[in-house]
Design a protein around this motif. Structure first.
Motif, mmCIF file in Angstrom:
data_model
loop_
_atom_site.group_PDB
_atom_site.id
_atom_site.type_symbol
_atom_site.label_atom_id
_atom_site.label_comp_id
_atom_site.label_asym_id
_atom_site.label_seq_id
_atom_site.Cartn_x
_atom_site.Cartn_y
_atom_site.Cartn_z
ATOM 1 N N LEU A 42 0.830 -1.206 0.000
ATOM 2 C CA LEU A 42 0.000 0.000 0.000
ATOM 3 C C LEU A 42 0.865 1.257 0.000
ATOM 4 N N LEU A 46 0.058 4.202 -2.527
ATOM 5 C CA LEU A 46 -0.492 5.463 -2.020
ATOM 6 C C LEU A 46 0.579 6.475 -1.629
ATOM 7 N N ILE A 56 -1.669 4.750 9.730
ATOM 8 C CA ILE A 56 -2.421 3.690 9.036
ATOM 9 C C ILE A 56 -2.392 2.395 9.846
ATOM 10 N N ALA A 98 -11.722 1.162 2.931
ATOM 11 C CA ALA A 98 -10.272 0.993 3.069
ATOM 12 C C ALA A 98 -9.690 0.293 1.849
ATOM 13 N N SER A 101 -9.329 2.753 -1.061
ATOM 14 C CA SER A 101 -8.789 4.079 -0.735
ATOM 15 C C SER A 101 -7.875 4.577 -1.853
ATOM 16 N N PRO A 104 -3.602 8.345 1.255
ATOM 17 C CA PRO A 104 -3.311 7.961 2.638
ATOM 18 C C PRO A 104 -4.355 8.480 3.612
ATOM 19 N N LEU A 107 -7.383 6.268 3.638
ATOM 20 C CA LEU A 107 -7.123 4.992 4.295
ATOM 21 C C LEU A 107 -7.065 5.166 5.811
ATOM 22 N N SER A 110 -10.593 5.505 7.007
ATOM 23 C CA SER A 110 -11.277 4.209 6.956
ATOM 24 C C SER A 110 -10.830 3.302 8.095
ATOM 25 N N ARG A 111 -9.537 3.301 8.386
ATOM 26 C CA ARG A 111 -9.026 2.504 9.506
ATOM 27 C C ARG A 111 -9.571 3.023 10.844
ATOM 28 N N GLY A 171 -5.640 -3.970 -1.446
ATOM 29 C CA GLY A 171 -6.967 -3.754 -0.870
ATOM 30 C C GLY A 171 -7.702 -5.028 -0.507
ATOM 31 N N PHE A 174 -8.420 -5.998 3.172
ATOM 32 C CA PHE A 174 -9.586 -5.412 3.834
ATOM 33 C C PHE A 174 -10.883 -6.021 3.319
#
Length: 528
Positions: A42, A46, A56, A98, A101, A104, A107, A110-111, A171, A174
């Protein structure tokens, strides 16, 4: 005999409901560890900054720890099934966000939402399991299954992540949670009971704010101090969290309907079970981190190979956990827990048998012994603690149990892992004199950086640095193993003393204290 004892045992619906509850338990715990192997992928996609990358990874566990107490109390008021289903739905939505996303910041947000949802799910599941299984022997087995699902998620998270990353984009780590959440939302409304407290008071917003002001800075401070050592802002966060916690406790003592009923801590079974779980979380987290670093940097294993080897200790802990409830019908909890802790202490003492050239076998066997011995405590302390909580406070009690574990996880890195690092730095110092200053500085920081620095040195210097760093780090592992064994011996004594009158795994005593706020519920066989 109480009303609880006159009910029939759990039937097919309850056991099917337990299977449904196992899904979010597995998924929420898996999200603690599934991201480990995905971070490089990731990061390439990102391009987060170093600070963003840390957030993150960390914000999920940070918000779970911060909101557990609040969510547990909300579940008591609005209904635990309702809160679980709301949390599950949000968890599925946040997992999808997530996975797709595009920045950053997206994400991280979302986290964070995943953490809030996880905080709603965790105490709801534990409270529902406790309420669904009123027969105490069945409850013991159900809680063992619950813990197995939680441990399974933590254990398999990195492996699931590794397999997915071999075939799909980052992704997918997730998105894999979404089918399980769909099953929860489809079957949960029909199979799970609508439990809630009989008397529900108004939620105190000031207490909610104070609990967050206490827990979030405290956990953040612990994480940062463990990662970077003593620095200004983390220390300020830690102190401010403690100060807010003192104000929170003072307020709870004067509220008619507190967010957290502190009287629960007056039950010796409850408080002793929490103490045992807290210290074993501290030891377990600190030693696991050191063993992971030992396997990679001393024995030279890849992260995936180290992760696969560490599945074995976790499997043995699960075996110890699942085999304990049948034994609890014949052996008192004090002896099961105390005996298991002594076995685990022997495992930690076995750390001293490993050296820098012995390979991974010795340390993995030591971890297997330690985890097998911890199994009875893991199985019984949840049962003992929840059995001592009043029915209408089950959500709040579950949140206390899980917050205790969260604090232990954070403190394990900040204490035992820091101790091991301190021993490493002290022992490696003598070998750094002949090295360039930048290489010596890097090697002094950690064994990871020593191994990386050695790769850029001439062969002779590289070999000397690696040998010295590995010997120094192994000395740190030895010291932490000895300290952990001493802790476990002390815990064994505590278990034998605190639970000496407890004659079954749900807290039934040989003597009844009529003044006790939460008198233990005996099963039919014990009452007879």
């Amino acid at each position: 005999m109480t009303a609880a004892n006159t009910r029939l045992g759990a039937g097919r619906r309850e056991w099917a409901g337990l299977a449904v509850l196992g899904l979010p338990t597995f998924l929420v715990s898996m999200d603690f560890s599934v991201l480990y192997l995905a971070v490089p992928h990731l990061s390439a996609a990102l391009a987060p900054s170093g600070v963003q990358q840390l957030w993150i990874v960390d914000i999920y566990g940070l918000l779970i720890a911060g909101f557990l107490v609040t969510m547990g109390t909300i579940g008591d008021r609005i209904g635990r099934k309702k809160l679980l289903l709301i949390g599950g739905a949000v968890f599925g939505i946040a997992s999808t966000a997530a996975a797709f996303s595009t920045s950053p910041e997206m994400l991280i947000a979302s986290r964070a939402l995943l953490g809030l949802a996880g905080a709603a799910v965790m105490p709801s599941v534990l409270a529902l399991v406790t309420g669904m299984f009123t027969d105490q022997r069945q409850r013991g087995r159900a809680l063992a299954v619950y813990l197995t699902c939680f441990m399974g998620g933590l254990t398999l998270g990195p492996l699931v992540g590794g397999v997915l990353l071999e075939h799909f984009w980052w992704g997918s780590v997730f998105l894999v949670s979404v089918p399980g959440i769909v099953l929860l939302l489809v079957f949960g409304p029909f199979l799970l009971p609508g439990q809630r407290a009989a008397r529900t008071g108004r939620l105190d917003p000031v207490s909610v704010v104070l609990s967050l002001a206490a827990i979030l800075p405290f956990v953040y401070g612990l994480k940062e101090l463990a990662r970077h050592g003593w620095q200004g802002w983390p220390a300020v966060a830690l102190v401010s969290g403690i100060a807010a916690g003192a104000v929170f406790v003072h307020r709870q003592r004067h509220l008619e309907q507190p967010l957290l009923d502190l009287r629960m801590f007056g039950n010796r079974t409850f408080s002793s079970a929490l103490t045992l779980m807290f210290v074993t979380s501290v030891v377990g987290t600190g030693t696991l981190l050191l063993v992971t670093l030992y396997l990679q940097n001393v024995t030279g294993l890849t992260p995936l190979a180290a992760g696969l080897l560490l599945v074995a200790p976790n499997v043995l802990m699960i075996i110890g956990n699942l085999s304990t409830p049948p034994l609890a019908g014949h052996i008192r909890p004090a002896y099961l827990i105390g005996g298991g802790l002594l076995v685990a202490g022997v495992g930690y003492l076995m750390f001293t048998l490993a050296d820098s050239t012995s390979g991974p076998v010795v340390i993995v066997i030591a971890m297997c012994v330690a985890m097998l011995g911890t199994g009875p405590l893991a199985a019984l302390c949840n049962h003992l603690a929840m059995g001592a909580v009043p029915t209408d406070k089950a959500g709040s009690g579950a949140s206390i149990v899980q917050t205790t574990n969260e604090f232990g996880l954070g403190l394990g890195i900040a204490t035992l892992a820091t101790l091991g690092t301190a021993v490493y730095r002290n022992n490696v110092e003598d070998a750094l004199g002949a090295l360039p200053p930048d290489v010596a500085g890097a090697a002094r920081e950690s064994i990871d950086r020593a191994v990386a620095a050695a790769a850029h040195l001439p062969a002779a210097q590289s070999g000397d640095l690696l040998a010295a760093a590995r010997d120094a780090f192994t000395s740190g592992v030895h010291v932490v193993g000895i300290v952990s064994a001493v802790f476990y011996a002390g815990l064994a004594v505590l278990a034998l003393r605190a639970f000496r009158l407890v004659h079954n795994s749900h807290g039934g005593d040989d003597t009844t204290n009529k003044d006790q706020q939460t008198a233990p519920v005996l099963d039919a066989a014990s009452a007879a």
